[in-house]
Motif scaffolding. Sequence first.
Motif, mmCIF file in Angstrom:
data_model
loop_
_atom_site.group_PDB
_atom_site.id
_atom_site.type_symbol
_atom_site.label_atom_id
_atom_site.label_comp_id
_atom_site.label_asym_id
_atom_site.label_seq_id
_atom_site.Cartn_x
_atom_site.Cartn_y
_atom_site.Cartn_z
ATOM 1 N N ARG A 67 -9.984 31.322 3.156
ATOM 2 C CA ARG A 67 -8.732 32.052 3.366
ATOM 3 C C ARG A 67 -8.989 33.463 3.884
ATOM 4 N N VAL A 68 -9.961 34.151 3.286
ATOM 5 C CA VAL A 68 -10.223 35.543 3.653
ATOM 6 C C VAL A 68 -11.377 35.646 4.655
ATOM 7 N N GLY A 69 -12.420 34.878 4.402
ATOM 8 C CA GLY A 69 -13.624 34.994 5.226
ATOM 9 C C GLY A 69 -13.369 34.728 6.696
ATOM 10 N N SER A 110 -6.362 26.985 7.794
ATOM 11 C CA SER A 110 -6.891 27.005 6.435
ATOM 12 C C SER A 110 -5.736 26.765 5.463
ATOM 13 N N GLY A 159 -5.733 27.866 2.516
ATOM 14 C CA GLY A 159 -5.604 29.096 1.743
ATOM 15 C C GLY A 159 -5.962 28.939 0.276
ATOM 16 N N TYR A 160 -6.479 27.783 -0.083
ATOM 17 C CA TYR A 160 -6.783 27.528 -1.497
ATOM 18 C C TYR A 160 -7.959 28.391 -1.962
ATOM 19 N N CYS A 161 -9.046 28.369 -1.212
ATOM 20 C CA CYS A 161 -10.232 29.070 -1.706
ATOM 21 C C CYS A 161 -10.496 30.362 -0.940
ATOM 22 N N THR A 162 -11.090 31.312 -1.653
ATOM 23 C CA THR A 162 -11.299 32.663 -1.131
ATOM 24 C C THR A 162 -12.072 32.706 0.191
ATOM 25 N N PRO A 163 -13.250 32.067 0.272
ATOM 26 C CA PRO A 163 -14.052 32.269 1.484
ATOM 27 C C PRO A 163 -13.353 31.789 2.750
#
Lengths: 248, 604
Positions: free
Chosen positions: B508-510, B500, B502-506
């Motif tokens: 990067r974290v999801g 990933s 890592g740009y967008c939340t879902p």
Amino acid sequence: MSDEFTVYIDGVEIAARPGQTVIEAADEAGVYIPRLCHLPGLPPHGSCRMCTVIANGRSASACYQPVSPGMVVENDTDDMLEHRKALIEMLFVEGNHFCMVCEKSGHCELQALAYRFGVTAPRFPYHWFPREVDSSHPEVIVDRNRCILCARCVRASRDLDGKQVFHFKHRGPHKKLSVNATARLKDTDIDVTDAALDVCPVGALMRKRRAYDVPIGERLYDHEPIGSDIEHRASSAPDPVEPAEVGS
Amino acid sequence: MSEDLAARVSAICREYGSDAGRMMDITRAVQAGFGCVSEQAVEVIAAATDATVADVESCVSFYSFLSSEQKGKVVIRLSDDVPDRMAGFQRVLDAFSDELGIQPGETTEDGAFTLETTACIGLSDQAPGALINDVPVTHLSSDSAREIVRELRRHMDPRRLVHEEGDGNNAHPQIHSMVRNNARGMGAILYTPYNRGEAVNKALSISPKEVIRAIKTARLRGRGGAGFPAGMKWEFARNAPGEAKYVICNADEGEPGTFKDRVLLTERSDRVFAGMTIAGYAIGAAHGILYLRAEYKYLRPFLEAQLEQRREDGLLGKSVVGREGFDFDIRIQMGAGAYVCGEETALIASCLGGRGDPWNRPPFPAVEGYLGCPTIVNNVETLCCVTKILEEGSATFCEYGTRQSAGTKLLSISGDCLRPGVYEVAFGITLRQVLELCGAEEPVAVQVGGPSGQMVGESDFDRQICFDDLPTGGSMMVFGPDRDLLEIVENFMDFFVEESCGYCTPCRVGNVLLRETLSRVRNGAAEPQDLDHLESLGETVRKTSRCGLGQNSPNPILSSLENFRHLYEDLVSEAPDGQRRSFDLDRAVQEAAEITGRDPAHAG
């Protein structure tokens, strides 16, 4: 204006102009679409995904999706609410957020969104990654525990301050806010008057010794939920209209 | 030493015109020359290219083949993909580790060797594979791993590890590789003999608009996976205003289990370059870029020589085939190890010398791409199809395939089958037929389209390989009855977490959360409601991610939950005491017990 056209957000008819994004048209019409990374005056970034809507049947980021005549937008639906709650919770467990001791509490957009959408405790396990705090600068502190990688400071420093103080390093879950120096923030050309210091939605980037200038209880989101300012713009909410009827 | 470094790094920058847009080339050259891009090198590069230190660091930290820490003279990158794991990855890794006396990620004290694992390197049909510096080694065993280290200690020259060359052009002196093509069942379309110049000549004998019409009539759709109609993309770029336009060939074949583009680049590079030239003519571009994944660097000298030959033959350069006013040339842009760069906007960002973060769309690259100019990005195989369409006509091309999916498709088949390799099949072929072709004796599950695709079982074997049924960019992994499918799913999730941007939340974290939950399921620490949780979380990641990587990253979990739900259900159960299975009371109070010096067993 003659080139205005109509867009439907959750069945409500709003006026929009060519060249506007969905969020711009919604803001003007007093319809709140939640957002974290987006800030008027900065170019859209599209990273937090809070403003994800269904536009003409497809997922889109309201902050950079242009409006088109007759566009049908789903915003405040049960489905989107679930996704947005999940995104808020993701940001809470990714960082190390302790609202009860955070100077930003009450001014914090992440916290305010959690309250607005009823997120009381995350369902997900915390990552608990160690994150660096950089307090080397006499006037400014960077606390990466609270950073949500929204790039507001990156954009503001570049576009409003004409500097490039902030950037990102690494990728995926290792991604972090970096400063333009091989060492620390004190080695950059940041100034305490920089606009970059005004835009952080959370408590990751703050001026020192100003934390309690506004007392708790009188802060931005202490009395009204986030987004209320936008919703007040709608003079009177029109009745929902079925797009199909209007279009035919 | 440090003055020497500054002088040499400055010289490298000058070689690339001190252009920040060539940051990939500059940092790669520094990495190759010094074994790292050090803090001092970063400062020199920033000053020379008028970039910021943060820009350079951002780029270096993004790509897995670039490093701020000193690497050994020889870097061994063992491919850690599912087919490698099925073929003995762990034994090989242990052997390397033992023979070198270091753990993965470490460098020997003498600075000679670094041992790393890496994502799929495009050798799944001859796994386990590794890259030793740029040199691919295949069919590794614990014995051959030890022998490789011993031999390298004698001469430290990875190229001399090639004792037996592979077939076809793998034995070409400019490639000189042990890689084998394993080209099987080929010949229908893409693999036929090629008449140099024929397609370009034919294209230039008609108008650019007629070329686009021919591509549209052939109903050519992108072979990278998304299946966007190529003719339409070209038309957008042709009609978009702009002085300069660009053609980019996406040779960043990164989907785990895909290796068909490697074979095309090895054996049919002329067809790829002809396709790019034809595209340039059709959209009005003078420049082409072949974005070659770092893992295929060993092909670069050969490809450069092929380009030079085409220039000599008048097929590239000024006035292509003597046509006044049509100039077209191609340069090779090396990648540096990032799966996400296979996404077309990330690929363009990488060509521009930055992080491989995908862009927000609109605008689309066909309107605003490389350097802000109209740009088309096409897959290697798509461009080969273009050449074929010009050679033989749209009608012949459409004789194969189905109405919605015309032509043939190259499949990269690996895993539990007798004949892994690259197959050319007509679209519409059933999965069952493919499994027979490759000699899959007891297939229980097939990963169609790589981790981004779907894991399907027996009940789907009669479905068709095509855009509207079972689409695939070409990766196909076969799993027999002895495989732990959920272990495979977890490996795919590890891949997405690492790759990933890592740009967008879902995304990067999801993906981290999806992997964590899956891991709990596999460890028996999950309850039935965790399966619903996996589904809803997967749906959020799919719906809200910004680019194709994130939108497809939950697929391994979602498709295996759909098709192999019993595997999950066997591992979860209601917690007996209403307490979450993942909650470990002893561990939760351990730290407090240590601090207070109290034994929780006697608390109260």
